[in-house]
Design a protein around this motif. Structure first.
Motif, PDB file in Angstrom:
ATOM      1  N   GLN A 210       0.839  -1.185   0.000  1.00 28.91           N
ATOM      2  CA  GLN A 210       0.000   0.000   0.000  1.00 28.91           C
ATOM      3  C   GLN A 210       0.885   1.249   0.000  1.00 28.91           C
ATOM      4  N   PHE A 211       0.513   2.223  -0.810  1.00 30.07           N
ATOM      5  CA  PHE A 211       1.372   3.378  -1.018  1.00 30.07           C
ATOM      6  C   PHE A 211       1.495   4.240   0.240  1.00 30.07           C
ATOM      7  N   ARG A 212       0.411   4.449   0.956  1.00 27.68           N
ATOM      8  CA  ARG A 212       0.424   5.404   2.058  1.00 27.68           C
ATOM      9  C   ARG A 212       1.010   4.818   3.344  1.00 27.68           C
ATOM     10  N   ASN A 213       0.478   3.667   3.788  1.00 23.15           N
ATOM     11  CA  ASN A 213       0.908   3.131   5.088  1.00 23.15           C
ATOM     12  C   ASN A 213       1.982   2.051   4.977  1.00 23.15           C
ATOM     13  N   ARG A 214       2.452   1.748   3.762  1.00 25.17           N
ATOM     14  CA  ARG A 214       3.559   0.813   3.519  1.00 25.17           C
ATOM     15  C   ARG A 214       3.254  -0.604   4.023  1.00 25.17           C
ATOM     16  N   ARG A 215       2.010  -0.990   4.053  1.00 22.69           N
ATOM     17  CA  ARG A 215       1.639  -2.337   4.493  1.00 22.69           C
ATOM     18  C   ARG A 215       1.609  -3.296   3.309  1.00 22.69           C
ATOM     19  N   LEU A 216       1.922  -4.554   3.587  1.00 20.75           N
ATOM     20  CA  LEU A 216       1.918  -5.573   2.540  1.00 20.75           C
ATOM     21  C   LEU A 216       0.482  -5.894   2.147  1.00 20.75           C
ATOM     22  N   LYS A 217       0.209  -5.808   0.848  1.00 21.73           N
ATOM     23  CA  LYS A 217      -1.142  -6.052   0.351  1.00 21.73           C
ATOM     24  C   LYS A 217      -1.296  -7.466  -0.158  1.00 21.73           C
ATOM     25  N   LEU A 218      -0.379  -7.955  -0.968  1.00 27.43           N
ATOM     26  CA  LEU A 218      -0.408  -9.342  -1.446  1.00 27.43           C
ATOM     27  C   LEU A 218       1.002  -9.750  -1.841  1.00 27.43           C
ATOM     28  N   SER A 219       1.218 -11.069  -1.885  1.00 24.35           N
ATOM     29  CA  SER A 219       2.514 -11.634  -2.225  1.00 24.35           C
ATOM     30  C   SER A 219       2.312 -12.804  -3.172  1.00 24.35           C
ATOM     31  N   ILE A 220       3.173 -12.875  -4.212  1.00 23.60           N
ATOM     32  CA  ILE A 220       3.082 -13.914  -5.229  1.00 23.60           C
ATOM     33  C   ILE A 220       4.457 -14.564  -5.369  1.00 23.60           C
ATOM     34  N   GLN A 221       4.477 -15.879  -5.481  1.00 28.52           N
ATOM     35  CA  GLN A 221       5.706 -16.625  -5.702  1.00 28.52           C
ATOM     36  C   GLN A 221       5.588 -17.371  -7.031  1.00 28.52           C
ATOM     37  N   ILE A 222       6.484 -17.070  -7.992  1.00 27.13           N
ATOM     38  CA  ILE A 222       6.417 -17.725  -9.303  1.00 27.13           C
ATOM     39  C   ILE A 222       7.387 -18.899  -9.393  1.00 27.13           C
ATOM     40  N   ARG A 223       8.131 -19.171  -8.331  1.00 29.95           N
ATOM     41  CA  ARG A 223       8.986 -20.356  -8.210  1.00 29.95           C
ATOM     42  C   ARG A 223      10.056 -20.437  -9.300  1.00 29.95           C
ATOM     43  N   THR A 224      10.596 -19.315  -9.653  1.00 26.78           N
ATOM     44  CA  THR A 224      11.727 -19.260 -10.582  1.00 26.78           C
ATOM     45  C   THR A 224      12.418 -17.931 -10.388  1.00 26.78           C
ATOM     46  N   ASP A 242      12.205 -14.650 -16.492  1.00 21.40           N
ATOM     47  CA  ASP A 242      12.936 -15.552 -15.600  1.00 21.40           C
ATOM     48  C   ASP A 242      14.170 -16.110 -16.302  1.00 21.40           C
ATOM     49  N   HIS A 243      14.866 -16.995 -15.621  1.00 24.03           N
ATOM     50  CA  HIS A 243      16.114 -17.534 -16.141  1.00 24.03           C
ATOM     51  C   HIS A 243      15.904 -18.588 -17.233  1.00 24.03           C
ATOM     52  N   VAL A 244      14.663 -19.049 -17.443  1.00 22.63           N
ATOM     53  CA  VAL A 244      14.373 -19.999 -18.520  1.00 22.63           C
ATOM     54  C   VAL A 244      13.827 -19.281 -19.759  1.00 22.63           C
ATOM     55  N   ASN A 245      14.019 -17.969 -19.830  1.00 24.70           N
ATOM     56  CA  ASN A 245      13.691 -17.140 -21.006  1.00 24.70           C
ATOM     57  C   ASN A 245      12.193 -17.057 -21.267  1.00 24.70           C
ATOM     58  N   THR A 246      11.394 -17.118 -20.218  1.00 25.17           N
ATOM     59  CA  THR A 246       9.940 -16.998 -20.320  1.00 25.17           C
ATOM     60  C   THR A 246       9.501 -15.660 -19.752  1.00 25.17           C
ATOM     61  N   VAL A 247       8.578 -15.010 -20.438  1.00 20.67           N
ATOM     62  CA  VAL A 247       8.044 -13.718 -20.005  1.00 20.67           C
ATOM     63  C   VAL A 247       6.616 -13.935 -19.519  1.00 20.67           C
ATOM     64  N   ARG A 248       6.358 -13.507 -18.287  1.00 22.85           N
ATOM     65  CA  ARG A 248       5.026 -13.634 -17.683  1.00 22.85           C
ATOM     66  C   ARG A 248       4.446 -12.246 -17.442  1.00 22.85           C
ATOM     67  N   ALA A 249       3.168 -12.105 -17.706  1.00 23.01           N
ATOM     68  CA  ALA A 249       2.437 -10.865 -17.429  1.00 23.01           C
ATOM     69  C   ALA A 249       1.458 -11.121 -16.296  1.00 23.01           C
ATOM     70  N   LEU A 250       1.521 -10.298 -15.235  1.00 27.21           N
ATOM     71  CA  LEU A 250       0.679 -10.471 -14.052  1.00 27.21           C
ATOM     72  C   LEU A 250      -0.182  -9.237 -13.856  1.00 27.21           C
ATOM     73  N   ASP A 251      -1.407  -9.464 -13.435  1.00 27.96           N
ATOM     74  CA  ASP A 251      -2.315  -8.384 -13.059  1.00 27.96           C
ATOM     75  C   ASP A 251      -2.177  -8.178 -11.558  1.00 27.96           C
ATOM     76  N   MET A 252      -1.562  -7.080 -11.151  1.00 26.76           N
ATOM     77  CA  MET A 252      -1.259  -6.865  -9.741  1.00 26.76           C
ATOM     78  C   MET A 252      -2.457  -6.407  -8.941  1.00 26.76           C
ATOM     79  N   THR A 253      -3.577  -6.098  -9.565  1.00 31.35           N
ATOM     80  CA  THR A 253      -4.774  -5.772  -8.799  1.00 31.35           C
ATOM     81  C   THR A 253      -5.402  -7.012  -8.179  1.00 31.35           C
ATOM     82  N   VAL A 254      -5.220  -8.179  -8.831  1.00 27.78           N
ATOM     83  CA  VAL A 254      -5.771  -9.432  -8.294  1.00 27.78           C
ATOM     84  C   VAL A 254      -4.669 -10.422  -7.963  1.00 27.78           C
ATOM     85  N   GLY A 255      -3.452 -10.152  -8.424  1.00 27.85           N
ATOM     86  CA  GLY A 255      -2.338 -11.029  -8.103  1.00 27.85           C
ATOM     87  C   GLY A 255      -2.337 -12.342  -8.856  1.00 27.85           C
TER      88      GLY A 255
END
Length: 641
Positions: A210-224, A242-255
């Protein structure tokens, strides 16, 4: 460039042009797309203009030259280490520092005043000890807050106006480390609404704060492991490679991961989003630059270059793509053919199988010429090779000069002109322009009072009816007119088609048979606007003789034949690309008089369509030449002398 204009004869610096002395590694478009920020291995931080090269300059690092002279060392030794990451915001560039940079092995981030082209007065140093070098930086959309991430996983927030520390980001799940991440941070990003801050570490942990209070909102692990990241603030889309030459696109509003793109065969070096968030451009060490369509989940273009690209950046309007390459000191600009060349030249991969486009890097001179020259001087027989090269160059120049002389002689001798060349008639504007405004001229010259018949009309010699400006008198005429000696009236005598004399149609008919239109053109160019109008009016029998019925087959076929010859004559003149402005004015006069007659007949409509196609082709070529001349003139005018 130096100029010797001082009183004592000493020189002063008049013009100065410079660029990177070592290959640039970090590069981004700044503002509306007219400037680029770049930094390279030469420790220089530069601002380049993509429009005027005079505006390109290096940002000052405060008295480097004077300090180097005092310490008797090279200037490069006193500069900051090479830049590893940068962030910029144009909103507050006039008020305070608006650029942040992270440098190699530096435990702090440096600010820059881009409005004054100097390094800023504040150095953003995270509090505490053993924080490690800064590895990622970001600036909020309002240009007030700066974020700094280190290789130890620490993440801090600073005020750019005052340079004061405004808090740290802490993930309570990490235990006693009291950091945001447990590994090196490789990416920091802020959205355009100042609601979230996204951080990415090397182990593949992606966190939203969160921008104002610096609290963690969500966390994602892509395992690479993650090497590079890019963010689009408007849509909150995050791209990670990542290191296997794959590009991933994530929507950070829903994680969630929304797209996965594959195709690179080596390490991804850089990524960037288009301004609307629809395209994602990635570059890798396999010498490929790929363009991904995010809504369509497909690769729409692959560009293969000679040297691996190290950085890519799209202009805000998607007109240009800027790239830097390994072992090359320049910044290369590529035009988006989907915008400049129309739909027929759209991106080759759109809607079908992707085909790789191989392109060579443009260059002015070989960057290795100096080394090759040194080697040539050391090799035996270099003088003989140089003399042979000089003789070959002289032979080529002589052949080119002979060819140019033959071509000039051919053109001077009237053997023809280039197919792409459009010539004018060299007539004064006052001669052909009245053809376009003949109706207005007639209305202006219309007499205010009706004509009165004179009381005693003088005697006139009987003349032959004709459209020629010089009257032709009847030979052997008697006192009694010829019309009275015959049984028919003069009006009925003039209705015969063979009796109508039109010198224009006679010349056009001759040119159609022989292929030489010089006589018809001479007649048209010598005639005035009123005479040309009279010749055209003479084709329409209904205009000359109102007593005739236009449904008569003989009259209609004769008129159709003459109009067909006339349209064919104009089309041939347009194809020849000679007397361009006069032919256009004559065509306007023809359509003004006979547009209704042409519209009634299918054969004439077919001729008119062929003429229209030829006109469109000629005008498109002429427009292309004019735009090319305009662009080249503008470019040359902006170059300093």
């Amino acid at each position: 460039m130096w100029i010797f204009d001082k009183a004592d004869g000493e020189a002063r610096l008049l013009r100065h042009r410079s660029g990177h002395s070592a290959p640039p590694t970090v590069m981004r478009y700044y503002g509306e797309g007219a400037h680029l920020l770049s930094a390279g291995q030469d420790r220089a931080f530069r601002l380049f203009s993509s429009i005027q090269d005079q505006q390109s300059r290096e940002l000052s690092q405060r008295n480097i030259e004077r300090r180097a002279k005092r310490l008797k060392v090279h200037e490069q030794e006193l500069k900051l280490p090479p830049v590893r990451a940068m962030a910029a915001c144009r909103i507050r560039e006039r008020d305070w520092c608006n650029v942040l940079t992270a440098h190699a092995d530096e435990p702090c981030a440096y600010t820059w005043r881009l409005y004054n082209y100097v390094i800023g007065e504040h150095v953003l140093r995270p509090p505490g000890k053993a924080n490690g070098p800064v590895s990622a930086v970001a600036i909020s959309a309002c240009g007030t807050v700066g974020f700094v991430g280190t290789s130890c996983g620490r993440m801090d927030r600073f005020n750019l106006q005052s340079g004061l520390h405004r808090g740290s980001f802490v993930d309570g799940n990490l235990g006693a480390t009291a950091n945001a991440h447990g590994d090196a941070i490789v990416g920091l990003h802020a959205d355009s609404a100042n609601k979230i801050v996204v951080s990415v570490d090397q182990a593949g942990n992606i966190k939203s704060w969160q921008f104002r209070n610096r609290r963690l909102k969500l966390s994602i692990q892509i395992r690479t492991s993650v090497l590079k990241s890019a963010f689009h603030g408007g849509t909150c889309l995050l791209a990670v490679a990542d290191h296997v030459n794959t590009v991933r696109a994530l929507d950070m509003t829903v994680g969630k991961v929304v797209r996965i793109f594959k195709g690179h065969e080596d390490r991804v070096t850089d990524m960037t989003f288009s301004d609307d968030g629809r395209w994602l451009v990635s570059a890798s060490m396999d010498c490929r630059v790929k363009v991904f369509d995010i809504p369509g989940a497909q690769t729409i273009h692959t560009m293969v270059v000679e040297v691996p690209p190290t950085a890519v950046s799209l202009s805000p309007n998607c007109e240009m793509l800027a790239t830097t390459h390994s072992e090359h000191r320049g910044i290369y600009l590529w035009a988006n053919q989907a915008l400049f060349c129309g739909e027929q030249h759209a991106l080759p991969g759109a809607g079908k199988g992707v085909e790789e486009t191989t392109l060579s890097l443009p260059r002015i001179r070989n960057e290795d010429d100096d080394e090759e020259d040194d080697l040539t001087l050391m090799q035996p027989g270099a003088a003989d090779e140089a003399s042979r090269d000089e003789e070959q160059s002289f032979d080529v120049q002589r052949s080119l000069s002979d060819l140019a002389r033959k071509e000039s002689d051919r053109l001077a001798g009237g053997m023809g002109q280039s197919g792409a060349l459009v010539t004018l008639s060299q007539l004064p504007v006052s001669h052909w322009q009245p053809l376009l405004k003949l109706d207005a001229i007639k209305a202006r010259n219309k007499p205010q009072q009706p004509l009165k018949k004179p009381e005693a009309a003088p005697f006139f010699l009987d003349s032959i009816p004709s459209l020629e400006s010089t009257p032709q008198f009847v030979k052997g005429s008697t006192d009694e007119p010829a019309s009275k000696s015959s049984g028919d009236s003069r009006i009925m005598q003039r209705t015969g088609l063979d009796g109508r004399q039109n010198v224009l149609m006679a010349a056009i008919r001759t040119s159609d048979e022989s292929g030489d239109a010089s006589e018809a053109l001479r007649l048209l160019m010598a005639a005035s606007a009123s005479q040309v109008d009279a010749m055209l009016q003479g084709l329409d029998l209904s205009a000359d003789f109102g007593l005739l019925d236009m449904d008569d087959d003989n009259v209609s076929s004769k008129l159709e034949e003459e109009l067909s010859l006339l349209l064919r004559f104009v089309r041939r003149q347009v194809e020849s690309k000679r007397n361009f402005e006069f032919v256009q004015a004559f065509l306007a006069a023809v359509l003004r008089v006979h547009q209704h007659n042409i519209a009634k007949r299918s054969s004439l409509l077919k001729e008119a369509r062929q003429l229209q196609e030829e006109l469109q082709s000629t005008w498109s070529g002429l427009e292309s030449l004019l735009m090319h001349v305009k662009c080249m003139s503008s470019f040359v005018a902006n170059q300093p002398l």
